[in-house]
Write a protein that holds these residues in place. Sequence first.
Motif, PDB file in Angstrom:
ATOM      1  N   ARG A  30     -32.325 -21.845 -37.134  1.00  0.00           N
ATOM      2  CA  ARG A  30     -33.296 -22.402 -36.206  1.00  0.00           C
ATOM      3  C   ARG A  30     -32.797 -22.381 -34.769  1.00  0.00           C
ATOM      4  O   ARG A  30     -33.455 -21.869 -33.871  1.00  0.00           O
ATOM      5  N   ILE A  34     -34.005 -20.107 -31.426  1.00  0.00           N
ATOM      6  CA  ILE A  34     -34.452 -20.678 -30.159  1.00  0.00           C
ATOM      7  C   ILE A  34     -33.616 -20.150 -28.999  1.00  0.00           C
ATOM      8  O   ILE A  34     -34.148 -19.840 -27.930  1.00  0.00           O
ATOM      9  N   TYR A  35     -32.301 -19.991 -29.225  1.00  0.00           N
ATOM     10  CA  TYR A  35     -31.472 -19.367 -28.191  1.00  0.00           C
ATOM     11  C   TYR A  35     -32.001 -17.977 -27.860  1.00  0.00           C
ATOM     12  O   TYR A  35     -32.129 -17.585 -26.700  1.00  0.00           O
ATOM     13  N   GLY A  38     -35.209 -18.094 -25.810  1.00  0.00           N
ATOM     14  CA  GLY A  38     -34.959 -18.356 -24.394  1.00  0.00           C
ATOM     15  C   GLY A  38     -34.384 -17.150 -23.694  1.00  0.00           C
ATOM     16  O   GLY A  38     -34.741 -16.846 -22.550  1.00  0.00           O
ATOM     17  N   GLU A 201     -31.611 -31.770 -40.391  1.00  0.00           N
ATOM     18  CA  GLU A 201     -32.838 -32.504 -40.136  1.00  0.00           C
ATOM     19  C   GLU A 201     -32.623 -34.003 -40.312  1.00  0.00           C
ATOM     20  O   GLU A 201     -33.229 -34.810 -39.641  1.00  0.00           O
ATOM     21  N   THR A 205     -29.538 -42.082 -37.444  1.00  0.00           N
ATOM     22  CA  THR A 205     -29.283 -42.695 -36.145  1.00  0.00           C
ATOM     23  C   THR A 205     -29.663 -44.150 -36.235  1.00  0.00           C
ATOM     24  O   THR A 205     -30.637 -44.516 -36.883  1.00  0.00           O
TER      25      THR A 205
ATOM     26  N   ASN B  48     -27.723 -28.491 -23.018  1.00  0.00           N
ATOM     27  CA  ASN B  48     -27.430 -28.927 -24.381  1.00  0.00           C
ATOM     28  C   ASN B  48     -26.814 -30.306 -24.390  1.00  0.00           C
ATOM     29  O   ASN B  48     -27.175 -31.146 -25.222  1.00  0.00           O
ATOM     30  N   GLY B  56     -33.268 -37.448 -31.361  1.00  0.00           N
ATOM     31  CA  GLY B  56     -33.091 -38.492 -32.346  1.00  0.00           C
ATOM     32  C   GLY B  56     -34.415 -39.139 -32.638  1.00  0.00           C
ATOM     33  O   GLY B  56     -35.428 -38.823 -32.029  1.00  0.00           O
ATOM     34  N   ALA B  57     -34.408 -40.019 -33.589  1.00  0.00           N
ATOM     35  CA  ALA B  57     -35.650 -40.691 -33.940  1.00  0.00           C
ATOM     36  C   ALA B  57     -36.006 -41.678 -32.839  1.00  0.00           C
ATOM     37  O   ALA B  57     -35.170 -42.459 -32.400  1.00  0.00           O
ATOM     38  N   ASP B  63     -39.651 -39.953 -38.106  1.00  0.00           N
ATOM     39  CA  ASP B  63     -38.895 -38.754 -38.460  1.00  0.00           C
ATOM     40  C   ASP B  63     -38.066 -38.280 -37.282  1.00  0.00           C
ATOM     41  O   ASP B  63     -38.271 -38.667 -36.142  1.00  0.00           O
ATOM     42  N   TYR B  64     -37.149 -37.411 -37.597  1.00  0.00           N
ATOM     43  CA  TYR B  64     -36.177 -36.955 -36.619  1.00  0.00           C
ATOM     44  C   TYR B  64     -36.854 -36.047 -35.617  1.00  0.00           C
ATOM     45  O   TYR B  64     -37.558 -35.108 -35.978  1.00  0.00           O
ATOM     46  N   SER B  66     -36.541 -33.370 -32.874  1.00  0.00           N
ATOM     47  CA  SER B  66     -35.569 -32.418 -32.352  1.00  0.00           C
ATOM     48  C   SER B  66     -36.150 -31.554 -31.247  1.00  0.00           C
ATOM     49  O   SER B  66     -35.644 -30.491 -30.957  1.00  0.00           O
ATOM     50  N   ASP B  70     -34.320 -28.486 -29.119  1.00  0.00           N
ATOM     51  CA  ASP B  70     -34.867 -27.141 -29.011  1.00  0.00           C
ATOM     52  C   ASP B  70     -35.017 -26.733 -27.549  1.00  0.00           C
ATOM     53  O   ASP B  70     -34.708 -25.609 -27.175  1.00  0.00           O
ATOM     54  N   HIS B  73     -31.644 -25.820 -26.241  1.00  0.00           N
ATOM     55  CA  HIS B  73     -31.228 -24.484 -26.692  1.00  0.00           C
ATOM     56  C   HIS B  73     -31.952 -23.400 -25.923  1.00  0.00           C
ATOM     57  O   HIS B  73     -31.363 -22.389 -25.529  1.00  0.00           O
ATOM     58  N   PHE B  74     -33.241 -23.624 -25.689  1.00  0.00           N
ATOM     59  CA  PHE B  74     -34.043 -22.647 -24.952  1.00  0.00           C
ATOM     60  C   PHE B  74     -33.494 -22.460 -23.539  1.00  0.00           C
ATOM     61  O   PHE B  74     -33.285 -21.338 -23.072  1.00  0.00           O
ATOM     62  N   PHE B 128     -22.313 -28.112 -28.654  1.00  0.00           N
ATOM     63  CA  PHE B 128     -21.705 -27.768 -27.374  1.00  0.00           C
ATOM     64  C   PHE B 128     -22.769 -27.592 -26.328  1.00  0.00           C
ATOM     65  O   PHE B 128     -23.936 -27.505 -26.634  1.00  0.00           O
TER      66      PHE B 128
END
Lengths: 206, 128
Positions: A30, A34-35, A38, A201, A205, B48, B56-57, B63-64, B66, B70, B73-74, B128
């Motif tokens: 995933r 996405i990397y 981009g 997933e 937390t 990042n 996080g939730a 639900d988580y 993300s 994403d 990362h993009f 990272f």
Amino acid sequence: MSLPRRSYDPRRVCLIPFPTLPSFLQTNKRSLGIYTSGALFAIGWWFFLDACILSSLSSRPPPSSQDPESPWDPPVVTISFADWVPGLCGTLGMIVVNLIDKQHLTEAVGFGSATFSFGGGGGGFGSDSVQWRARLFLFLGFALMAGGLAGSITVMTVKYLVPVLPPGYDYYGVANVVQNASIMLSTVLLWISQNQESEFEYNLTL
Amino acid sequence: MAAGIKTIILLSFVLALGFLLIILSCALWSNWLPLLVALTYILAPLPNSLCSRCAGADDFSADYNSAFLDFGHFMTGMMVVTGVALPLSLAHAGIIAPVACAMSIAGGGLVYGTILTYSGFFSESDEF
């Protein structure tokens, strides 16, 4: 003797099977998608910006052009706002497509079909108006992107291929098409990889 | 943690080498545009690290969530490509020399690799 149960269908479709991804790629498929998405987006825009830089430099007169025997003539065609429009359309379409909550597209009926239709909207389209509106926006986004791609091809043809130009100007049109195609590929890749189940997933937390 | 000290020293050498390449690529031709590459690669790990804090939730859904990850990362993918594409297009337009382009790309790659390796070795989380 009983055969062990398989969780998948072992019949093969392809004679030579597709190679499977290595394991470190499979665990974070995933994020890698996405990397890459981009990266594709930036590659597209940089192609176009490269053409813009070239065009802007060619329309600037050189500083030592005072000699009268070789007068400096401006370029035949430069990049104008019309070249920017397809890329802007494609980017806007990408934003629209990615702002849609994907759960609204697939779920058959919302939370209680009668109670969740705001203001009685979408009366003629079944009870789930949320799904209808989400699909409308998805269509709008993809239409914007496809319009951007078609517009870039139009600009390339009308502005750079049909008139007789000195060589080198084709690059502006090709860069425009490459920009829009990679914006579209980037959106598709982002869509696919966001539908992947990620391994991380379930983070606890507090 | 004896290997940690050696790694730090090696990484600092590589980082200095990367900056040396970038600064040489600017200074040899007295054209300071490739310094933008160093800026891009320094800023590249930033999305990042920012977005992994936000993910996080949240309070509204159980639900988580993300989407921040994403987005980070993009942005990272965009930044890394920008760091490569900026000197390439500058060299294509003839503003900087092709050798300066190659030097700044190599230097930027060294700097970004150092940042990635450092955070991979010494950070608690695996992001990272």
